[in-house]
Design a protein around this motif. Sequence first.
Motif, mmCIF file in Angstrom:
data_model
loop_
_atom_site.group_PDB
_atom_site.id
_atom_site.type_symbol
_atom_site.label_atom_id
_atom_site.label_comp_id
_atom_site.label_asym_id
_atom_site.label_seq_id
_atom_site.Cartn_x
_atom_site.Cartn_y
_atom_site.Cartn_z
ATOM 1 N N ALA A 1 0.812 -1.213 0.000
ATOM 2 C CA ALA A 1 0.000 0.000 0.000
ATOM 3 C C ALA A 1 0.849 1.267 0.000
ATOM 4 C CB ALA A 1 -0.934 0.008 1.216
ATOM 5 N N ARG A 2 2.019 1.222 0.600
ATOM 6 C CA ARG A 2 2.860 2.423 0.700
ATOM 7 C C ARG A 2 3.634 2.702 -0.580
ATOM 8 N NH1 ARG A 2 2.891 4.444 5.689
ATOM 9 N NH2 ARG A 2 2.148 3.119 7.346
ATOM 10 N N GLY A 3 3.930 1.663 -1.354
ATOM 11 C CA GLY A 3 4.643 1.836 -2.608
ATOM 12 C C GLY A 3 5.926 2.628 -2.442
ATOM 13 N N ASP A 4 6.263 3.411 -3.451
ATOM 14 C CA ASP A 4 7.474 4.228 -3.467
ATOM 15 C C ASP A 4 7.167 5.688 -3.143
ATOM 16 O OD1 ASP A 4 8.968 2.035 -4.255
ATOM 17 O OD2 ASP A 4 8.848 2.520 -6.378
ATOM 18 N N LEU A 5 6.161 5.929 -2.365
ATOM 19 C CA LEU A 5 5.733 7.296 -2.063
ATOM 20 C C LEU A 5 6.215 7.749 -0.690
ATOM 21 C CD1 LEU A 5 2.177 6.739 -3.422
ATOM 22 C CD2 LEU A 5 3.728 8.481 -4.284
ATOM 23 N N VAL B 1 2.454 0.541 -6.070
ATOM 24 C CA VAL B 1 1.402 0.287 -5.093
ATOM 25 C C VAL B 1 0.638 -0.939 -5.555
ATOM 26 C CG1 VAL B 1 -0.768 1.160 -4.116
ATOM 27 C CG2 VAL B 1 1.218 2.681 -4.336
ATOM 28 N N ASP B 2 0.428 -1.876 -4.661
ATOM 29 C CA ASP B 2 -0.317 -3.087 -4.978
ATOM 30 C C ASP B 2 -1.761 -2.706 -5.317
ATOM 31 O OD1 ASP B 2 -1.641 -5.525 -5.031
ATOM 32 O OD2 ASP B 2 -0.654 -6.290 -3.238
ATOM 33 N N PRO B 3 -2.252 -3.100 -6.503
ATOM 34 C CA PRO B 3 -3.645 -2.771 -6.849
ATOM 35 C C PRO B 3 -4.654 -3.284 -5.820
ATOM 36 C CG PRO B 3 -2.480 -3.541 -8.782
ATOM 37 C CD PRO B 3 -1.555 -3.768 -7.598
ATOM 38 N N GLU B 4 -4.315 -4.349 -5.111
ATOM 39 C CA GLU B 4 -5.214 -4.864 -4.079
ATOM 40 C C GLU B 4 -5.219 -3.981 -2.839
ATOM 41 O OE1 GLU B 4 -4.545 -8.995 -3.307
ATOM 42 O OE2 GLU B 4 -4.985 -9.550 -5.371
ATOM 43 N N ALA B 5 -4.310 -3.006 -2.788
ATOM 44 C CA ALA B 5 -4.256 -2.060 -1.679
ATOM 45 C C ALA B 5 -4.750 -0.683 -2.113
ATOM 46 C CB ALA B 5 -2.837 -1.971 -1.133
ATOM 47 N N SER B 6 -5.349 -0.615 -3.278
ATOM 48 C CA SER B 6 -5.900 0.627 -3.799
ATOM 49 C C SER B 6 -7.411 0.465 -3.882
ATOM 50 C CB SER B 6 -5.314 0.897 -5.193
ATOM 51 O OG SER B 6 -5.799 2.103 -5.712
ATOM 52 N N ASP C 1 -6.020 -3.430 5.999
ATOM 53 C CA ASP C 1 -5.141 -2.733 6.931
ATOM 54 C C ASP C 1 -4.973 -1.285 6.482
ATOM 55 O OD1 ASP C 1 -3.293 -2.342 9.032
ATOM 56 O OD2 ASP C 1 -1.623 -2.784 7.681
ATOM 57 N N LEU C 2 -4.515 -1.096 5.244
ATOM 58 C CA LEU C 2 -4.347 0.227 4.652
ATOM 59 C C LEU C 2 -4.796 0.182 3.199
ATOM 60 C CD1 LEU C 2 -0.774 1.150 5.935
ATOM 61 C CD2 LEU C 2 -2.917 2.215 6.662
ATOM 62 N N VAL C 3 -5.459 1.244 2.749
ATOM 63 C CA VAL C 3 -5.816 1.372 1.339
ATOM 64 C C VAL C 3 -5.455 2.766 0.861
ATOM 65 C CG1 VAL C 3 -7.657 -0.359 1.250
ATOM 66 C CG2 VAL C 3 -8.215 1.973 1.880
ATOM 67 N N VAL C 4 -5.131 2.859 -0.418
ATOM 68 C CA VAL C 4 -4.854 4.137 -1.053
ATOM 69 C C VAL C 4 -6.128 4.587 -1.753
ATOM 70 C CG1 VAL C 4 -3.477 5.329 -2.786
ATOM 71 C CG2 VAL C 4 -2.429 3.548 -1.377
ATOM 72 N N ILE C 5 -6.514 5.836 -1.496
ATOM 73 C CA ILE C 5 -7.707 6.423 -2.108
ATOM 74 C C ILE C 5 -7.351 7.821 -2.621
ATOM 75 C CG2 ILE C 5 -9.288 5.082 -0.673
ATOM 76 C CD1 ILE C 5 -9.734 7.613 1.043
ATOM 77 N N VAL D 1 -5.127 5.265 4.052
ATOM 78 C CA VAL D 1 -6.097 5.252 5.147
ATOM 79 C C VAL D 1 -6.364 3.821 5.604
ATOM 80 C CG1 VAL D 1 -8.464 5.927 5.773
ATOM 81 C CG2 VAL D 1 -7.233 7.225 4.051
ATOM 82 N N PRO D 2 -6.460 3.576 6.914
ATOM 83 C CA PRO D 2 -6.922 2.273 7.374
ATOM 84 C C PRO D 2 -8.365 2.053 6.904
ATOM 85 C CG PRO D 2 -5.900 3.492 9.182
ATOM 86 C CD PRO D 2 -6.075 4.448 8.029
ATOM 87 N N GLY D 3 -8.650 0.854 6.404
ATOM 88 C CA GLY D 3 -10.001 0.555 5.941
ATOM 89 C C GLY D 3 -11.052 0.790 7.005
ATOM 90 N N ALA D 4 -10.710 0.503 8.256
ATOM 91 C CA ALA D 4 -11.668 0.685 9.350
ATOM 92 C C ALA D 4 -12.073 2.146 9.505
ATOM 93 C CB ALA D 4 -11.078 0.160 10.656
ATOM 94 N N GLU D 5 -11.166 3.081 9.184
ATOM 95 C CA GLU D 5 -11.515 4.498 9.296
ATOM 96 C C GLU D 5 -12.474 4.923 8.184
ATOM 97 O OE1 GLU D 5 -8.111 7.037 9.912
ATOM 98 O OE2 GLU D 5 -7.513 5.895 11.689
ATOM 99 N N LEU D 6 -12.393 4.280 7.021
ATOM 100 C CA LEU D 6 -13.380 4.547 5.979
ATOM 101 C C LEU D 6 -14.750 4.045 6.421
ATOM 102 C CD1 LEU D 6 -11.331 3.655 2.791
ATOM 103 C CD2 LEU D 6 -11.950 5.936 3.622
ATOM 104 N N ALA D 7 -14.759 2.881 7.069
ATOM 105 C CA ALA D 7 -16.018 2.315 7.573
ATOM 106 C C ALA D 7 -16.621 3.181 8.669
ATOM 107 C CB ALA D 7 -15.790 0.898 8.080
#
Length: 179
Positions: free
Chosen positions: A4-8, A57-62, A144-148, A159-165
């Motif tokens: 999720a963090r990639g090279d950023l 960034v892993d597409p599964e984390a986006s 755990d973490l997603v990029v939006i 952002v943690p997925g739980a915070e989006l929820a």
Amino acid sequence: MPDARGDLTWIPAADATDLLAPSVAQAVGGGAVPSACVAEIDPELADTAAFCERYRVDPEASANCVVVCGRRGETVTHAAVMVLATDRADVNRTVRKHLGARRISFADQAEVEQAAGMTSGGITPVGLPADWPVLVDSRVAAADLVVIGGGVRGSKLLVPGAELADLPAAEVLDLVIAD
């Protein structure tokens, strides 16, 4: 290995609200997604595939956010739909039924940009109008973490997925089309 963090370079979003759309910055300043971090990106690479490839960034984390418009008679409902970039939302069945709409379509981008104060390619559930439901797929909420998007094409939020929820208008559902 992409994650999720990639090279950023991620910094706390509350410390860099100038990288966000004003409505997103206001929501972050008001306590939404308190653990969110932000990274500046090339606006030309905001679309998911190009972004994930360039920044590793892993597409599964986006997670992608699309805004739909449901109609039943004279009633019109806008809603944000969040699914992982590797999944497809079941808009025509699950989302339509959940919203109680007879017809559903993707919302007009110019209308969304004006109402949300965000830019196409950066639309995010953080900072959307309060009366728009935010439908979060259970896989996004469990992440755990997603990029939006950051509300503009030149930034992304981590952002943690739980915070989006936990967003005020959020509802967690199984939204993905079954294979």
